[in-house]
Design an enzyme around this catalytic site. Sequence first.
Site, PDB file in Angstrom:
ATOM      1  N   TYR A 142       0.632  -1.155  -0.062  1.00  0.00           N
ATOM      2  CA  TYR A 142       0.151   0.073   0.220  1.00  0.00           C
ATOM      3  C   TYR A 142       0.923   1.343  -0.530  1.00  0.00           C
ATOM      4  CZ  TYR A 142      -3.579  -3.323   1.532  1.00  0.00           C
ATOM      5  OH  TYR A 142      -4.856  -4.152   0.876  1.00  0.00           O
ATOM      6  N   LYS A 193       3.818 -15.447   1.833  1.00  0.00           N
ATOM      7  CA  LYS A 193       4.031 -15.692   0.548  1.00  0.00           C
ATOM      8  C   LYS A 193       5.789 -16.480   0.284  1.00  0.00           C
ATOM      9  CE  LYS A 193       1.201 -17.064  -1.994  1.00  0.00           C
ATOM     10  NZ  LYS A 193       0.699 -18.385  -2.679  1.00  0.00           N
ATOM     11  N   ASP A 226      -2.130 -17.884   1.941  1.00  0.00           N
ATOM     12  CA  ASP A 226      -3.436 -19.092   0.899  1.00  0.00           C
ATOM     13  C   ASP A 226      -3.769 -19.629   1.295  1.00  0.00           C
ATOM     14  OD1 ASP A 226      -1.185 -20.116   0.273  1.00  0.00           O
ATOM     15  OD2 ASP A 226      -1.630 -20.837  -1.353  1.00  0.00           O
ATOM     16  N   ASP A 250      -4.982  -7.372   5.259  1.00  0.00           N
ATOM     17  CA  ASP A 250      -5.696  -6.253   5.619  1.00  0.00           C
ATOM     18  C   ASP A 250      -7.201  -7.814   4.826  1.00  0.00           C
ATOM     19  OD1 ASP A 250      -8.091  -4.615   4.111  1.00  0.00           O
ATOM     20  OD2 ASP A 250      -6.810  -4.052   2.575  1.00  0.00           O
ATOM     21  N   ASP A 254     -10.309  -9.221   7.233  1.00  0.00           N
ATOM     22  CA  ASP A 254     -11.748  -9.516   6.867  1.00  0.00           C
ATOM     23  C   ASP A 254     -11.988 -10.530   6.893  1.00  0.00           C
ATOM     24  OD1 ASP A 254     -11.682  -6.245   6.573  1.00  0.00           O
ATOM     25  OD2 ASP A 254     -12.401  -6.162   4.949  1.00  0.00           O
TER      26      ASP A 254
END
Length: 368
Positions: A142, A193, A226, A250, A254
């Site tokens: 970001y 990852k 993942d 993020d 959520d």
Amino acid sequence: MATHKLLLLPGDGIGPEVMAEVKKLIAWLGKTGAASFEIEEDLVGGCAFDAGGAPISEDAMKKAFAADAIILGAVGGPKWAGVAYDKRPEMGLLRLRKDLDLFANLRPAICYPALADSSSLKREIVEGLDILIVRELTGGTYFGEPKEVVTLANGQKRAVDTQVYTTSEIERIAAVAFDLARVRKNLVHSAEKHNVMISGLLWKEVVTNLHKEKFSDVKLEHILADNCAMQLVRNPKQFDVLVTDNLFGDILSDAASMLTGSLGMLPSASLGAEINGKRAAMYEPVHGSAPDIAGKGVANPIAVIGSLGMALRYSFGRTDLADGIERAISRVLNDGLRTGDIASAGQKTIGTAEMGDAVIAALGKELA
Ligand code: NAD
């Protein structure tokens, strides 16, 4: 008794509606002598843009630096959809996070037994769930540079975001996670990852080294982000503290929030480094400005009340009051009181102000 300097930034949409309940609670805590606050208030988001042409004013930023902690409601809404990118309501939030260097975002996902049926997962999977997601908040995709759109010779556009992390950025967020795990169930999962991202490889290496050097008493597991998303919906109770970067955090936080039933229940904290015994801190509900219900007096204020609870715990050392607020929320839910977002079909619902009053009344009983 210490006086806590709080800056309230109600923001847009349902922000001011739910913040009104925090103000009531602050007034009650002051009146009963349970805690003492000095309150400032200012604008952030779309309302700040309307008032002064920027999503947060320099004066509000000054107040933010002077406060012991900030409580923010929510920002944004369709009214500001056409505003220039750097003036959008969310930029007020990003500026606060960046300028105060609030690098650690703490998002608890707790499933109150009384609400287990509001979750999209089966009761036995989520009942009693208590996990804490620690998301890196000021680095990664970001904020990484270059961040641009360039027009290529063939007329196509090419957009670039950059995932970038340094050793010290990873170390400081991992240290927060290990510290918090020590006062919880002593387990940290670190999600990245490393199989396909070089930044993930560094993340894993730094977390492993820090663990060996300073936190070997805490159990550490590495997990691919993942797989982590999958495990969060398969068996979320296997997690205690989950530390991850800005982008994965993020998304994973959520997903975790939905395990608990409603966005309207979830508080969060964003913490900076401790300097001269003071740690910059901003507390806010996870939800947004909910334009679909704004102005109707039906928003659930529990997430922002829980955010004040987190401020009492992490900024003011008032574990007694923070625990009291959590027990009061539990009590209200056990009594069957529900705003629309957490009600089952056909269940009677109450509005924002009634829910705020009910939590205060329950807190009175808890602290008696
Ligand atoms: P949202 O969180 O505002 O709403 C999502 C859904 O959840 C809506 O149906 C809403 O009614 C419901 N909801 C949210 N909070 C609730 C509460 N306290 N009580 C009852 N129901 C609640 O997300 P969105 O609709 O994607 O975004 C709306 C605006 O908020 C956008 O402008 C977005 O950019 C902004 N936003 C701001 C923040 C923030 O301020 N931190 C976070 C997310 C979104």
